[in-house]
Design a protein around this motif. Structure first.
Motif, PDB file in Angstrom:
ATOM      1  N   VAL A   1       0.840  -1.192   0.000  1.00 53.13           N
ATOM      2  CA  VAL A   1       0.000   0.000   0.000  1.00 53.13           C
ATOM      3  C   VAL A   1       0.874   1.240   0.000  1.00 53.13           C
ATOM      4  O   VAL A   1       0.629   2.213  -0.712  1.00 53.13           O
ATOM      5  CB  VAL A   1      -0.908   0.005   1.240  1.00 53.13           C
ATOM      6  CG1 VAL A   1      -1.778   1.234   1.240  1.00 53.13           C
ATOM      7  CG2 VAL A   1      -1.745  -1.249   1.278  1.00 53.13           C
ATOM      8  N   VAL A   2       1.939   1.170   0.799  1.00 51.85           N
ATOM      9  CA  VAL A   2       2.793   2.347   0.931  1.00 51.85           C
ATOM     10  C   VAL A   2       3.482   2.664  -0.385  1.00 51.85           C
ATOM     11  O   VAL A   2       3.468   3.801  -0.862  1.00 51.85           O
ATOM     12  CB  VAL A   2       3.832   2.115   2.047  1.00 51.85           C
ATOM     13  CG1 VAL A   2       4.748   3.303   2.159  1.00 51.85           C
ATOM     14  CG2 VAL A   2       3.131   1.861   3.365  1.00 51.85           C
TER      15      VAL A   2
ATOM     16  N   SER B   1       1.081   3.982  -2.942  1.00 56.12           N
ATOM     17  CA  SER B   1       0.693   5.368  -2.669  1.00 56.12           C
ATOM     18  C   SER B   1       1.805   6.329  -3.043  1.00 56.12           C
ATOM     19  O   SER B   1       1.582   7.333  -3.712  1.00 56.12           O
ATOM     20  CB  SER B   1       0.366   5.564  -1.190  1.00 56.12           C
ATOM     21  OG  SER B   1      -0.697   4.753  -0.821  1.00 56.12           O
TER      22      SER B   1
ATOM     23  N   ARG C   1      -3.558  -0.665  -2.983  1.00 56.02           N
ATOM     24  CA  ARG C   1      -4.235   0.600  -2.745  1.00 56.02           C
ATOM     25  C   ARG C   1      -5.748   0.439  -2.892  1.00 56.02           C
ATOM     26  O   ARG C   1      -6.538   1.023  -2.165  1.00 56.02           O
ATOM     27  CB  ARG C   1      -3.717   1.628  -3.735  1.00 56.02           C
ATOM     28  CG  ARG C   1      -3.811   2.944  -3.146  1.00 56.02           C
ATOM     29  CD  ARG C   1      -3.286   4.147  -3.671  1.00 56.02           C
ATOM     30  NE  ARG C   1      -4.195   5.166  -3.166  1.00 56.02           N
ATOM     31  CZ  ARG C   1      -4.103   5.721  -1.975  1.00 56.02           C
ATOM     32  NH1 ARG C   1      -3.137   5.408  -1.177  1.00 56.02           N
ATOM     33  NH2 ARG C   1      -4.988   6.605  -1.581  1.00 56.02           N
TER      34      ARG C   1
ATOM     35  N   ALA D   1      -7.440  -2.190  -2.212  1.00 57.06           N
ATOM     36  CA  ALA D   1      -7.936  -2.827  -0.985  1.00 57.06           C
ATOM     37  C   ALA D   1      -8.052  -1.801   0.133  1.00 57.06           C
ATOM     38  O   ALA D   1      -9.027  -1.778   0.890  1.00 57.06           O
ATOM     39  CB  ALA D   1      -7.002  -3.960  -0.579  1.00 57.06           C
ATOM     40  N   PHE D   2      -7.056  -0.944   0.241  1.00 56.98           N
ATOM     41  CA  PHE D   2      -7.075   0.101   1.266  1.00 56.98           C
ATOM     42  C   PHE D   2      -8.288   1.007   1.074  1.00 56.98           C
ATOM     43  O   PHE D   2      -9.019   1.324   2.012  1.00 56.98           O
ATOM     44  CB  PHE D   2      -5.775   0.900   1.193  1.00 56.98           C
ATOM     45  CG  PHE D   2      -5.670   2.002   2.208  1.00 56.98           C
ATOM     46  CD1 PHE D   2      -5.983   1.762   3.542  1.00 56.98           C
ATOM     47  CD2 PHE D   2      -5.256   3.272   1.839  1.00 56.98           C
ATOM     48  CE1 PHE D   2      -5.879   2.772   4.490  1.00 56.98           C
ATOM     49  CE2 PHE D   2      -5.151   4.283   2.775  1.00 56.98           C
ATOM     50  CZ  PHE D   2      -5.467   4.039   4.099  1.00 56.98           C
TER      51      PHE D   2
ATOM     52  N   VAL E   1     -11.458  -0.549   2.194  1.00 58.16           N
ATOM     53  CA  VAL E   1     -11.655  -0.499   3.645  1.00 58.16           C
ATOM     54  C   VAL E   1     -12.152   0.885   4.055  1.00 58.16           C
ATOM     55  O   VAL E   1     -13.148   1.038   4.754  1.00 58.16           O
ATOM     56  CB  VAL E   1     -10.347  -0.830   4.385  1.00 58.16           C
ATOM     57  CG1 VAL E   1     -10.513  -0.572   5.876  1.00 58.16           C
ATOM     58  CG2 VAL E   1      -9.959  -2.276   4.146  1.00 58.16           C
ATOM     59  N   ILE E   2     -11.452   1.913   3.596  1.00 58.46           N
ATOM     60  CA  ILE E   2     -11.792   3.292   3.965  1.00 58.46           C
ATOM     61  C   ILE E   2     -13.212   3.634   3.531  1.00 58.46           C
ATOM     62  O   ILE E   2     -13.946   4.301   4.250  1.00 58.46           O
ATOM     63  CB  ILE E   2     -10.804   4.269   3.271  1.00 58.46           C
ATOM     64  CG1 ILE E   2      -9.411   4.073   3.823  1.00 58.46           C
ATOM     65  CG2 ILE E   2     -11.255   5.703   3.433  1.00 58.46           C
ATOM     66  CD1 ILE E   2      -9.190   4.690   5.159  1.00 58.46           C
TER      67      ILE E   2
ATOM     68  N   ARG F   1     -15.629   1.492   2.927  1.00 67.21           N
ATOM     69  CA  ARG F   1     -16.608   0.489   3.368  1.00 67.21           C
ATOM     70  C   ARG F   1     -17.276  -0.193   2.185  1.00 67.21           C
ATOM     71  O   ARG F   1     -18.491  -0.184   2.048  1.00 67.21           O
ATOM     72  CB  ARG F   1     -17.691   1.152   4.236  1.00 67.21           C
ATOM     73  CG  ARG F   1     -17.173   1.993   5.377  1.00 67.21           C
ATOM     74  CD  ARG F   1     -16.668   1.155   6.518  1.00 67.21           C
ATOM     75  NE  ARG F   1     -16.405   1.977   7.682  1.00 67.21           N
ATOM     76  CZ  ARG F   1     -15.213   2.497   7.987  1.00 67.21           C
ATOM     77  NH1 ARG F   1     -14.171   2.274   7.209  1.00 67.21           N
ATOM     78  NH2 ARG F   1     -15.053   3.205   9.078  1.00 67.21           N
TER      79      ARG F   1
END
Lengths: 328, 530, 277
Positions: A265-266, A269, A278, A280-281, A284-285, A287
């Motif tokens: 992810v890092v 980004s 990203r 997936a991130f 999550v954020i 929803r």
């Protein structure tokens, strides 16, 4: 039936339960999270109560979590990965769009990691205790202790901002519309920094594992006996030591495949790489359960394939390993 | 020290402004593609349905509103509407529209499009329009270039005019009529009347717009196209700008702390104009359901504990102003500073808390609170860290609780599970659009950026209601001055400072910040030096 | 056990690592006594360079907070999170591995599939998801990092248990009439533990890096100073005030290095023992 195929079968037999756990886990996580997709959406624009109500009805969020879960499973049974609420597009299309770039990033990084890690580990492990070993090991340990975000920042500052040799972010020059070879070169230029950032971190890990394996092999009774018999060191190095050390290395590559395929992810980004990590991130954020499950399923599938390859490699590397009986 | 620093900032700003902001005699050049940074990719890009700056940033170049904000008298500049006039009874507003306009698909623009958008999109579905146009009953279209908005209750034409830039984007009726407007593919593949046509969006990578050769404002636009590069990481935006890969980063996308240095880089300018029409405030939101905080003396004590000058200097590096009330200074029509103020004074704050009956206990703490800084801006989070310490100094122990956007929205605006929060409401050109809602009572839970604080004052509600119906501009202004005074007396929430965003651009980008909503306007007159 | 420790102390890498770790822990624990300044208190001196003002020996950050105090507080956060999370992961993993290995059958099947389910998802993503959903804080960080790291010890312990179950001394204990629990805790567990130690070092190193990465992304504990968050803040002024990002970065690398050295040393020591046998 060969032991390799038996293992493949056993692994595949496990897969449904593992995947069921993963899917349920993703759903439970996002259900338990405070706020839903509508909350996440309106947090950037505002709106009145009716607006929220209408969105919830439209996005199916007025149904109970159970109904939504069952509806999703029913869709999944027919091969439908659902619609991403965040992107308002089918999850399948989103995944297919991001998969090539994720695979490219992951496999290039893995290649870099194996190459650099292999060289460093081999240099260190071929003569444990020597100056060469000390230097290589110091390098590896320092690299291993460096966080990837830190490495990424420094690489961008140096190669993109100061020297301007490489682009700082993205995966292609927008609007350039390169074709063929030019397009490939453009892509390669953009991938250098993210691949290095992701790859070097794993290179350190691989080097450590390879060196440890080689040190252990040098100490094995077999090698000690062979050396006592006067078999040249160089022959032993390639034929036995390095080969034996490849087994734990391959294991580690398999174990860490998840992190690599899921992308970082890092790193994604930092370099604006539109990869799965990203995505997936964001799922999550925002929803977005269907999207999260989709990404995780793809990761899982890739990891299963990777592990199967690893299992089969074992047999080739070390015929003594009994595949069917290895701990699960 | 403070003064010298600010002077210094002002000087560096002026020198930075000179090349980009102030028009030189040089004639504009046609051509060139402007590359800008974008940090979000809205799921619905249609500004007629979603009025938000994230959407406007891209969509305003393709789809235009009836009018745009402008510097100077009147404050508005015609776009699709040439003129507008309200009836004396406040029940209708008549718009005269441009007749020489075509949508990007070749169909002519007419009053039918305005009528359709007003009734079917703005009023029924748009996040801001639903509340704003609730009294809109019908739209008459006597001829293709006249649209008459009819309201069921008196609606000040001043208010309608102030809402034009943000709420009235027009899309073609023939593409939306008879469809499910919310899932219409043209919410992504935009078709409008603007100076640029939508070409493609590659998710995670870029948006591409190209010049509309048939723009009604010919010879505008000057640019051949605009590319929005999606860069989710703020540091990456700064790096890309410095590496010369992008020409412009709007909405303070570059960390403020780095701006002073970037402004000194040859070829890069920092521009602090062009956002006055979308001024944000940094506010402390207060949950009045908490006994201690329902006491106005406690709220005033908190206001006295905040060193606004320090906040401006440390968190905004000088690019903000202490706020006096809920209306920013830029809006000269409504702004007043004749309101109670709460200068930084810890002694006074402690005295107020003692008086309210919350003395320091044996451990030096008066009471404890949970403080939820909104996660959307770097500054809201830093303000959270500062406020925790500022409160500690007067004996209130605050625990920072950070949530992601969905979690924050739910905790503060639905569940009211907070004591204090740091918010960043935006002022949109008129107090009635998105500001009075922060003070009005009786709103259902779940409505974001509204009074979910449990604050209810009949007098305040009466003033807000009266102002929304006052047809006489002078009377409206007087009512809103009363509103600001009440807001600062009662202090249901504490405005700390007002800030606008900054644009960082290469100096070859010209005609930046030519209106008070520049980043979300159409950029038709923007051009690139060769 | 004592001989193992002695052997460990004969490894130069391990000694270096242990010394570094001891030093860092000392800084973290005793730091506030030596430099009793509030790491969160703002001051009027913003972005002060190091070695300019004796009141702020290492300078200040954007809000005028003392950098030295923040670095010490960051050490505390980093070590506390890593230690707690590693312990939690090891405890849970060991318990589950032991249970799976002994109970076998359905319990074994479910726990191992659970471990696989956690391993199939990238560890950092698990941590990231948990923290953003629950909201950052010390407990959340510990939970998230432990959730990302428990499967490895669980599977390792289970494999050891499977191996030891058939060992003579275990069979002897069972014949001697010890209960299953007694056998598991008294006979099998101590013998299954040694390979967990190097794994613990790996886990701790990873935990420190995950905490830093989460804080870098703004998901650290907002009520504690963290090196990752300091790097994220310092990054904005990397060119004009490089020390703000460089100092926490250097400490972070040093800490992970120290943990790695200890792990490496232990691996060497155990390898040497195996050869000696």
């Amino acid at each position: 039936m060969s032991p390799g195929l038996a293992l493949v079968r056993r692994r595949l037999a496990h897969a449904p339960l593992v995947l069921a756990l993963v899917i349920t886990g993703c759903f439970v996580l996002l259900e338990a999270a405070p706020g839903d997709a509508v909350d996440a959406y309106v947090a950037s624009l505002g709106g009145d109560a009716g607006f929220l109500h209408e969105l919830r009805a439209r996005w199916g969020l007025d149904k109970t979590p159970w109904t939504r879960f069952l509806l999703y499973l029913a869709g999944l049974a027919t091969g439908d990965l659902g619609i991403s609420l965040t992107f308002n597009r089918p999850v399948r299309a989103l995944l297919l769009e991001r998969l090539p770039i994720t695979l490219l990033l992951a496999f290039s990084a893995m290649a870099v990691a194996l190459l650099v890690g292999g060289i460093l580990g081999f240099l260190a492990g071929s003569r444990p205790g020597s100056l060469r070993d000390r230097l290589a090991s110091a390098c590896v340990l320092a690299l291993n202790a460096t966080p990837s975000f830190w490495l990424g920042i420094v690489l961008v500052l140096l190669f993109a901002v100061r020297l301007r040799w490489l682009p700082s972010a993205g995966i292609e020059t927008i609007g350039a519309d390169y074709r063929g070879l030019a397009r490939l070169c453009d892509l390669a230029r953009h991938m250098v920094l993210p691949v290095l950032t992701l790859g070097l971190v794993y290179a350190a890990l691989y080097a450590r594992v390879l060196r440890a394996g080689m040190v252990e092999a040098w100490r094995s009774d077999f090698v000690r006996a062979a050396r006592a018999k006067g078999i040249p060191r160089r022959r032993l190095l390639f034929a036995h030591v390095a080969r034996n050390a490849l087994v734990p290395l391959v294991t580690v590559v398999g174990v860490h495949g998840a992190s690599m395929v899921g992308g970082s992810v890092v790193v994604e980004s930092l370099f604006a790489v539109p990869g799965l990590g990203r995505l997936a991130f964001e799922a999550v954020i925002y929803r977005d359960p269907a999207l999260l499950v989709g990404v995780v399923l793809v990761c899982a599938l890739l990891v299963i394939i990777l592990n199967l390859a690893v299992d089969l490699l074992y047999g080739w590397l070390d015929p003594r390993i009994e595949l069917a009986d290895s701990p699960s | 020290m403070t003064l010298r620093r600010r002077e210094l900032l002002a000087c560096s700003l002026l020198s930075a402004l000179a090349p980009a902001g102030i028009a030189r005699a040089e004639p504009p050049r046609r051509g060139g593609v402007l590359v800008v940074a974008a940090d979000t990719e809205p799921r619905n890009l249609n500004p007629a349905l979603v009025a938000s700056n994230g959407v406007f940033f891209v969509a305003s170049k393709v789809i235009e509103p009836l009018a745009e904000m402008a510097y100077g008298q009147g404050g508005l500049e015609p776009r699709l509407a040439l003129a507008w006039e309200g009836s004396p009874d406040g029940l209708s507003v008549t718009f005269r529209l441009r007749s020489d306009v075509r949508f990007h698909d070749g169909t002519p623009f007419s009053s039918a499009d305005v009528a359709f958008c007003a009734l079917e999109l703005w009023k029924k579905h748009q996040n801001l329009g639903r509340a704003f146009f609730k009294d809109l009953e019908a739209v008459d279209t006597p001829d293709p270039s006249t649209a008459i908005l009819r309201f069921s209750a008196p609606t000040p034409v001043q208010l309608v005019a102030n809402a034009l830039p943000a709420l009235t984007a027009v899309v073609p009726r023939h593409l939306f009529a008879g469809t499910d407007v919310l899932t219409n593919p043209h919410n992504q593949k935009l078709i409008g009347t603007g100076p640029f046509r939508f070409v493609e969006h590659r998710p995670g990578q870029f948006y591409r717009l190209e010049r509309n050769p048939d723009y009604w404002g010919a010879p505008l636009p000057w640019l051949d196209g605009i590319v929005y590069r999606v860069l989710p990481d703020r540091g990456a935006i700064a790096a890309a700008l410095e590496a010369g890969e992008i020409d412009l980063a709007a909405f303070s996308a570059v960390p403020l702390a780095d701006l002073k240095r970037l402004a000194a880089v040859p070829g890069i300018a920092v521009i602090d104009k062009g956002y006055e029409g979308i001024t944000y405030q940094l506010t402390v939101e207060i949950n009045h359901r908490r006994k201690e905080l329902s006491d106005v003396r406690v709220r005033r004590a908190i206001a006295h504990a905040i060193d606004r000058e320090f906040v401006v200097r440390a968190i905004f590096l000088g690019w903000a102003k202490p706020a006096t009330g809920p209306v920013p200074r830029f809006d000269t029509t409504f702004f007043t500073d004749e309101v109670p103020s709460y200068p930084f004074d810890r002694k006074r704050a402690e005295a107020l808390l003692d008086e309210a009956g919350y003395p320091r206990q044996a451990d030096g703490v008066r009471f404890r609170v949970d403080l939820l800084p909104a996660p959307w801006f770097e500054q809201t989070r830093q303000m959270g860290e500062y406020l925790r310490e500022a409160l500690k100094a007067i004996g209130i122990e605050a625990r920072l609780v950070i949530k992601d956007p969905a979690g924050h929205q739910k905790a503060v605006y639905t569940d009211h599970a907070f004591d204090l929060a740091i918010g960043s409401p935006v002022y949109r050109n008129d107090p009635a659009i998105s500001t009075t809602i922060l003070y009005e009572s009786g709103l259902p839970p779940g409505v974001p950026f509204s009074n979910q604080y449990g604050y209810a004052n009949p007098e305040m509600d009466a003033v807000i209601r009266a102002a929304a119906r006052a047809l006489d501009p002078a009377e409206r202004a007087a009512l809103y001055r009363r509103f600001q005074k009440l807001a600062m007396e009662d202090l249901p929430l504490i405005p700390v400072c007002e800030f606008t965003f900054l644009t960082v651009a290469r100096t070859r980008v010209r005609n930046v910040a030519t209106n008070p909503r520049w980043a979300v306007s159409n950029w038709a007159d923007c051009w690139l030096e060769s | 056990m004592t001989t193992a420790l002695l052997r460990l102390l004969r490894e130069p890498t391990a000694v270096l690592g242990l010394l570094l770790l001891a030093l860092l822990s000392l800084l973290a624990i005793a730091g506030p006594l030596v430099w009793p300044r509030d790491p969160d208190a703002p001051s009027q001196a913003l972005l002060l360079a190091p070695f300019v003002d004796p009141a702020h020996p290492l300078g200040t950050d954007r809000l005028g907070r003392d950098l030295l105090a923040r670095l010490l507080a960051g050490a505390r956060t980093s070590l506390a999170v890593a230690f707690t999370a590693t312990t939690a992961a090891l405890l849970f993993g060991t318990a589950l591995g032991l249970l799976a290995g002994f109970a076998g059958g359905f319990v074994d099947e479910v726990s191992m599939r659970l471990a696989e389910a956690f391993q199939i998802v990238p560890g950092f993503l698990i941590a990231l998801a948990l923290v953003s959903v629950i909201g950052p804080g010390f407990e959340t960080l510990v939970l998230a990092i432990a959730a990302a790291s428990w499967p490895a010890p669980a599977r390792l312990i289970r494999a050891e248990v499977m191996r030891l179950k058939r060992a003579d001394f275990v069979l002897a204990a069972i014949t001697a009439g010890l209960t299953r629990t007694q056998v598991a805790v008294k006979e099998v567990l101590p013998n299954a533990l040694p390979p967990v130690v190097p794994l613990a070092a790996l886990t701790a190193a990873a935990a420190i890096l995950i905490e830093a990465a989460l804080a870098f992304l703004g998901l650290g504990d907002p009520n504690r100073a963290s090196w990752g968050a300091m790097i994220a803040e310092g990054r904005a002024v990397l060119v004009s005030a490089p020390w703000l990002a460089l100092l926490p970065g250097a400490l972070l690398v040093l800490t992970v290095l120290a943990v790695n050295l200890v792990g490496e040393g232990f691996a060497e020591a155990t390898a040497a023992r195996r050869v000696a046998l």
